[in-house]
Design an enzyme around this catalytic site. Structure first.
Site, PDB file in Angstrom:
ATOM      1  N   GLU A   1      30.727  84.637   1.916  1.00 43.38           N
ATOM      2  CA  GLU A   1      29.788  85.506   2.642  1.00 43.38           C
ATOM      3  C   GLU A   1      28.510  84.742   3.012  1.00 43.38           C
ATOM      4  O   GLU A   1      27.398  85.259   2.946  1.00 43.38           O
ATOM      5  CB  GLU A   1      29.506  86.790   1.846  1.00 43.38           C
ATOM      6  CG  GLU A   1      30.824  87.533   1.631  1.00 43.38           C
ATOM      7  CD  GLU A   1      30.688  88.999   1.295  1.00 43.38           C
ATOM      8  OE1 GLU A   1      29.641  89.587   1.627  1.00 43.38           O
ATOM      9  OE2 GLU A   1      31.641  89.549   0.730  1.00 43.38           O
TER      10      GLU A   1
ATOM     11  N   ASP B   1      25.557  91.025   6.175  1.00 37.78           N
ATOM     12  CA  ASP B   1      24.221  91.268   5.596  1.00 37.78           C
ATOM     13  C   ASP B   1      24.344  92.191   4.379  1.00 37.78           C
ATOM     14  O   ASP B   1      23.765  91.944   3.328  1.00 37.78           O
ATOM     15  CB  ASP B   1      23.295  91.935   6.622  1.00 37.78           C
ATOM     16  CG  ASP B   1      22.666  90.920   7.579  1.00 37.78           C
ATOM     17  OD1 ASP B   1      22.672  89.714   7.249  1.00 37.78           O
ATOM     18  OD2 ASP B   1      22.178  91.344   8.647  1.00 37.78           O
ATOM     19  N   GLY B   2      25.098  93.271   4.552  1.00 37.52           N
ATOM     20  CA  GLY B   2      25.269  94.221   3.448  1.00 37.52           C
ATOM     21  C   GLY B   2      26.139  93.654   2.351  1.00 37.52           C
ATOM     22  O   GLY B   2      25.856  93.808   1.167  1.00 37.52           O
TER      23      GLY B   2
ATOM     24  N   THR C   1      37.028  84.550   8.517  1.00 37.24           N
ATOM     25  CA  THR C   1      37.186  83.100   8.400  1.00 37.24           C
ATOM     26  C   THR C   1      38.530  82.596   8.932  1.00 37.24           C
ATOM     27  O   THR C   1      39.565  83.219   8.735  1.00 37.24           O
ATOM     28  CB  THR C   1      37.038  82.673   6.926  1.00 37.24           C
ATOM     29  OG1 THR C   1      35.815  83.202   6.438  1.00 37.24           O
ATOM     30  CG2 THR C   1      37.037  81.164   6.771  1.00 37.24           C
ATOM     31  N   GLU C   2      38.451  81.451   9.616  1.00 35.85           N
ATOM     32  CA  GLU C   2      39.654  80.758  10.084  1.00 35.85           C
ATOM     33  C   GLU C   2      39.573  79.304   9.640  1.00 35.85           C
ATOM     34  O   GLU C   2      38.494  78.835   9.265  1.00 35.85           O
ATOM     35  CB  GLU C   2      39.736  80.821  11.619  1.00 35.85           C
ATOM     36  CG  GLU C   2      39.940  82.235  12.123  1.00 35.85           C
ATOM     37  CD  GLU C   2      40.073  82.290  13.645  1.00 35.85           C
ATOM     38  OE1 GLU C   2      40.163  81.221  14.290  1.00 35.85           O
ATOM     39  OE2 GLU C   2      40.088  83.418  14.162  1.00 35.85           O
TER      40      GLU C   2
HETATM   41  C1  FAD Z   1      37.569  82.623  -2.889  1.00 39.68           C
HETATM   42  C2  FAD Z   1      37.153  82.848  -1.472  1.00 39.68           C
HETATM   43  C3  FAD Z   1      37.190  84.122  -0.941  1.00 39.68           C
HETATM   44  C4  FAD Z   1      36.831  84.332   0.388  1.00 39.68           C
HETATM   45  N1  FAD Z   1      36.934  85.583   0.920  1.00 39.68           N
HETATM   46  C5  FAD Z   1      36.751  85.755   2.265  1.00 39.68           C
HETATM   47  C6  FAD Z   1      37.040  86.997   2.877  1.00 39.68           C
HETATM   48  O1  FAD Z   1      37.428  87.963   2.218  1.00 39.68           O
HETATM   49  N2  FAD Z   1      36.903  87.097   4.224  1.00 39.68           N
HETATM   50  C7  FAD Z   1      36.487  86.052   4.989  1.00 39.68           C
HETATM   51  O2  FAD Z   1      36.377  86.212   6.206  1.00 39.68           O
HETATM   52  N3  FAD Z   1      36.198  84.856   4.422  1.00 39.68           N
HETATM   53  C8  FAD Z   1      36.337  84.680   3.087  1.00 39.68           C
HETATM   54  N4  FAD Z   1      36.101  83.457   2.527  1.00 39.68           N
HETATM   55  C9  FAD Z   1      35.656  82.369   3.355  1.00 39.68           C
HETATM   56  C10 FAD Z   1      34.197  81.973   3.112  1.00 39.68           C
HETATM   57  O3  FAD Z   1      33.341  82.956   3.640  1.00 39.68           O
HETATM   58  C11 FAD Z   1      33.988  80.582   3.714  1.00 39.68           C
HETATM   59  O4  FAD Z   1      34.653  79.675   2.867  1.00 39.68           O
HETATM   60  C12 FAD Z   1      32.524  80.236   3.838  1.00 39.68           C
HETATM   61  O5  FAD Z   1      31.915  81.009   4.829  1.00 39.68           O
HETATM   62  C13 FAD Z   1      32.325  78.756   4.172  1.00 39.68           C
HETATM   63  O6  FAD Z   1      33.119  78.383   5.229  1.00 39.68           O
HETATM   64  P1  FAD Z   1      34.042  77.077   5.090  1.00 39.68           P
HETATM   65  O7  FAD Z   1      34.787  77.187   3.838  1.00 39.68           O
HETATM   66  O8  FAD Z   1      34.792  76.895   6.336  1.00 39.68           O
HETATM   67  O9  FAD Z   1      33.003  75.909   4.904  1.00 39.68           O
HETATM   68  P2  FAD Z   1      32.170  75.076   6.072  1.00 39.68           P
HETATM   69  O10 FAD Z   1      31.656  76.075   7.022  1.00 39.68           O
HETATM   70  O11 FAD Z   1      33.127  74.046   6.586  1.00 39.68           O
HETATM   71  O12 FAD Z   1      31.057  74.474   5.244  1.00 39.68           O
HETATM   72  C14 FAD Z   1      31.174  73.233   4.535  1.00 39.68           C
HETATM   73  C15 FAD Z   1      29.790  72.810   4.095  1.00 39.68           C
HETATM   74  O13 FAD Z   1      28.957  72.559   5.239  1.00 39.68           O
HETATM   75  C16 FAD Z   1      27.778  73.322   5.174  1.00 39.68           C
HETATM   76  N5  FAD Z   1      27.360  73.683   6.509  1.00 39.68           N
HETATM   77  C17 FAD Z   1      28.101  74.239   7.501  1.00 39.68           C
HETATM   78  N6  FAD Z   1      27.335  74.436   8.567  1.00 39.68           N
HETATM   79  C18 FAD Z   1      26.088  73.999   8.258  1.00 39.68           C
HETATM   80  C19 FAD Z   1      24.845  73.933   8.952  1.00 39.68           C
HETATM   81  N7  FAD Z   1      24.734  74.373  10.202  1.00 39.68           N
HETATM   82  N8  FAD Z   1      23.790  73.443   8.307  1.00 39.68           N
HETATM   83  C20 FAD Z   1      23.892  72.987   7.040  1.00 39.68           C
HETATM   84  N9  FAD Z   1      25.023  73.023   6.336  1.00 39.68           N
HETATM   85  C21 FAD Z   1      26.107  73.528   6.942  1.00 39.68           C
HETATM   86  C22 FAD Z   1      28.152  74.530   4.348  1.00 39.68           C
HETATM   87  O14 FAD Z   1      27.008  75.135   3.785  1.00 39.68           O
HETATM   88  C23 FAD Z   1      29.060  73.908   3.319  1.00 39.68           C
HETATM   89  O15 FAD Z   1      28.267  73.330   2.299  1.00 39.68           O
HETATM   90  C24 FAD Z   1      36.406  83.238   1.178  1.00 39.68           C
HETATM   91  C25 FAD Z   1      36.356  81.975   0.624  1.00 39.68           C
HETATM   92  C26 FAD Z   1      36.745  81.749  -0.673  1.00 39.68           C
HETATM   93  C27 FAD Z   1      36.732  80.371  -1.210  1.00 39.68           C
END
Ligand code: FAD
Ligand code: FAD
Lengths: 254, 388
Positions: free
Chosen positions: B372, B249-250, B135-136
């Site tokens: 995830e 996936d896993g 994530t970024e």
């Molecule tokens: C406590 C915590 C631990 C984490 N640990 C890790 C980690 O170890 N490694 C890592 O890489 N990441 C990690 N993450 C990141 C996490 O995987 C992301 O927060 C998550 O994938 C969502 O991305 P985002 O926060 O940018 O939300 P966004 O992608 O900005 O999503 C915002 C909203 O829009 C919705 N949305 C986005 N695209 C679509 C679409 N095409 N259709 C419908 N709805 C959509 C989403 O479902 C969500 O409701 C962590 C996050 C948290 C909060």
């Protein structure tokens, strides 16, 4: 060092409920486990083995389903298990004969560890009975055990005081739960336990005596715990006084 | 005469070894994890001591093959571990899940023999905790939009970029990092790297102040001209997106198990509380309104657990399990959320206070619907599998 540990499968007493109408304990569906102090007994055996080497054999008188629980003991560090299914009617007398018979069959042993009692019946008889049948010394309620070259030194927990005694081998020791903290088996130890054997010895293999129980269980009933539910409110000083009076009246305070 | 027509019964229960593992971990969690959970949550303190104890029991190398120092166990055993740990502390649960399935697994699956020999034993023994940095700030659900770059110079990749929301970020020693190696190739231009926290140019950014799972520290990771030996490329250049998706996936099965653990804890607490709390002259468990909440919670939890086992089972068979993992994660996380809402309700005003475990469960559950892959992303995965 050949060590034998007696371990019993019991119902998890914390999970027993009592039928409110018949007052009988409801035993169906209650999970089974190894009696707590028997795990302390094994832990102590493992410690002795770690220091002095040797072999640990678990002896269990119980139904075949006890094998699953015995595996946990093998995972903790015992080397093998022997399961002896009891005859239909078995009391302390019968079971002590089966265990002592199995020990004679094993033949060579330096220390026999038992729990001070089992958490289901809590009679505390099994260790002493076995020692009697084998005609060997016994140390009961051990809260600390040190194994030396030719003897065992143990501290017996007698509540108010502790008594230190020693005994030559072979010796039977019953342990209290204070003696140690039983270890949990690691994943690797659990995997390794699958190759450790559990033998099943029929009762007829360990003793030729006709085993007739001397004890007859008439009934088992739960004890209803009735609470008085007296609530003292209002003035604090007065309430404390009343509480103390009441406690004295029922004999809690003297 | 029909004897040979009796089919082998389908087994819906753990085998003896899996039960032993579950029992061991359950006891460990009760004795060692539960007593610390509230305090660690309050202070946002990482469960370092617990992880050391878990390492001794082999719980940080559950799925790592024995030849690399792990226990080499199946996914079902793994999910029972994550469930039982999460039942007492969801933070420790996610750390376990990320360490095993997001850090160790991609090395197991895509690593070279040298990489496996070098990194898996360290992870298995818990000498270093694993993390996953995909994530970024501007690439969450849309991982393909990441901007971190990796450029090969001599024998080193030079990596620049910011990762965010990284579980165990401040503590991790081995991190799977994704970066763009070819910006003209879209998702085929992403590559995966095995990073050590000691690499020059590696920096831990700020730690997030979160709603829940406070003991699992989540932070930014900042890479400024980070020098990564060429041999730390995981798989081939361009494999990054594929590695990320299959790893997730896993990972989702692990998060689903975490969610089941949280939900089960909510049920455990609710049963105990409702039997003991009296209103209107009797335990509230005697009221049908409460009974139905308990019944609904228990039913959904059982269904969720079976979905988790199902996904794990299909993974263990070596078949494609993407859809099943997404279903398990979607259903289990929504179950956890429903369960904690009911659990707080059953606890009345007390459930709204930090004196009661359900308050923490309420805060912890929500994340399972987000990381995830959000619930929306899971629905995208499931429908894409069905509709093509
Ligand atoms: C406590 C915590 C631990 C984490 N640990 C890790 C980690 O170890 N490694 C890592 O890489 N990441 C990690 N993450 C990141 C996490 O995987 C992301 O927060 C998550 O994938 C969502 O991305 P985002 O926060 O940018 O939300 P966004 O992608 O900005 O999503 C915002 C909203 O829009 C919705 N949305 C986005 N695209 C679509 C679409 N095409 N259709 C419908 N709805 C959509 C989403 O479902 C969500 O409701 C962590 C996050 C948290 C909060
Ligand atoms: C932040 C906060 C602020 C508050 N502020 C105030 C205030 O200013 N003044 C004040 O007086 N109180 C206040 N309260 C107390 C609040 O009103 C009570 O918490 C609320 O009425 C519920 O009571 P309880 O917590 O004892 O839960 P309980 O009554 O024990 O309820 C527990 C559960 O049982 C259910 N239940 C109970 N009886 C039945 C039944 N017969 N049938 C079906 N279900 C039943 C409830 O719905 C609930 O789900 C506050 C509480 C909080 C948390």
């Amino acid at each position: 060092m050949n060590i034998i540990v007696c371990a019993k499968q019991v119902v998890d007493v914390a999970e027993i409920k009592v039928d409110s109408s018949t007052k009988k304990p409801i035993l169906v569906g209650v999970p089974q486990k190894i009696s707590d102090m028997d795990k302390n007994a094994l832990e102590e055996a493992i410690k002795v083995k770690e220091k002095h080497g040797g072999k640990i054999t678990i002896l269990t008188v119980g139904a075949p389903d006890a094998k699953e629980r015995m595996k946990e003991l093998l995972a903790m560090g015992a080397d093998e298990g022997v399961l002896i299914p009891p005859p239909e009617h078995a009391d302390y007398h019968v079971i002590a004969h089966l265990l002592a018979g199995a020990m004679k069959k094993i033949g060579s042993y330096d220390i026999i560890f038992c729990g001070e009692a089992s958490i289901d019946m809590f009679s505390g008889q099994m260790g002493p009975r076995i020692a009697g049948l084998l005609n060997i010394p016994q140390i009961t309620y051990a809260q600390q055990v040190t194994v030396e070259q030719n003897k065992v030194v143990a501290e017996r927990n007698l509540g108010e005081k502790a008594v230190i005694i020693e005994s030559p081998f072979p010796v039977l020791i019953t342990v209290t739960k204070e003696i140690n903290q039983p270890r949990l088996p690691s994943l690797m130890a659990i995997l390794a336990s699958s190759s450790k054997p559990i033998h099943e010895w029929p009762a007829t293999d360990v003793t030729t005596e006709a085993l007739v129980p001397k004890l007859q269980t008439m009934d088992i009933k739960g004890i209803p715990m009735q609470r008085k539910n007296i609530i003292y409110q209002n003035d604090l000083d007065q309430s404390v006084g009343k509480l103390v009076d009441e406690l004295a009246k029922v004999g809690v305070l003297r | 005469m029909f004897d040979d027509l009796i089919p082998t019964p389908m087994k819906l229960e753990l085998n003896e070894q899996q039960k032993m593992i579950r029992n061991m971990v359950r006891e460990f969690a009760e004795k060692e994890v539960a007593p610390l959970a509230a305090e660690l949550d309050k202070k946002g303190e990482y469960p370092t001591k617990t992880l050391e104890k878990m390492a001794k029991l082999g719980l940080l190398g559950i799925i790592i093959p024995q030849q690399y120092g792990g226990a080499g166990l199946d996914t079902i055993s793994y999910v029972t571990v994550v469930e039982e740990i999460s039942r007492k502390c969801a933070s420790t649960g996610v750390i376990t899940s990320v360490h095993n399935s997001l850090a160790a697994w991609p090395i197991m699956k895509y690593g070279s023999e040298e990489q496996k020999k070098k990194y898996l034993p360290i992870l298995a023994k818990g000498e270093k905790i694993g993390a996953f940095a995909g994530t970024e700030p501007n690439a969450g659900s849309d991982l393909g939009a990441m901007k971190t770059t990796a450029v090969l110079k001599g024998h080193h990749y030079i990596i620049n970029g910011d990762k965010t929301f990284i579980t165990s970020g401040p503590k991790a020693g081995i991190i799977i990092v994704f970066a763009v190696t070819d910006k003209n190739a879209g998702t085929k231009g992403l590559s995966a790297f095995i990073i050590e926290n000691t690499f020059k140019g590696y920096k831990v950014g700020s730690i997030f102040d979160k709603l829940g799972i406070n003991a699992s520290q989540t932070s930014e990771l900042l890479f400024e001209n980070m020098e990564v030996p060429q041999e730390n490329l995981l798989g081939k250049e361009g494999d990054g997106f594929k590695i990320a998706l299959s790893t997730l996936d896993g990972g989702r099965i692990g998060i689903a198990a975490q969610a089941v653990g949280i939900a089960q804890a909510a049920l455990d607490e609710s049963i105990a509380y409702s039997k003991q709390r009296e209103q209107f002259g009797k335990p509230i468990a005697k009221f049908q309104a409460i009974q139905w909440m308990i019944a609904d919670m228990a039913t959904r939890i059982e269904a969720a657990r079976f979905l988790v086992y199902n996904a794990a089972y299909i993974k263990d068979k070596g078949e494609r399990f993407s859809k099943e993992a997404a279903m398990a994660k979607l259903f289990a996380s929504e179950t956890a959320m429903e369960a904690v809402i009911k659990a707080v309700q059953i606890h009345g005003g007390y459930g709204y206070t930090k004196e009661y475990t359900v308050e923490r469960l309420f805060r912890d559950a929500k994340i399972t619907e987000i990381y995830e892959g959000t619930s929306e992303v899971q629905r995208m995965v499931i429908s894409a599998n069905l509709l093509g």
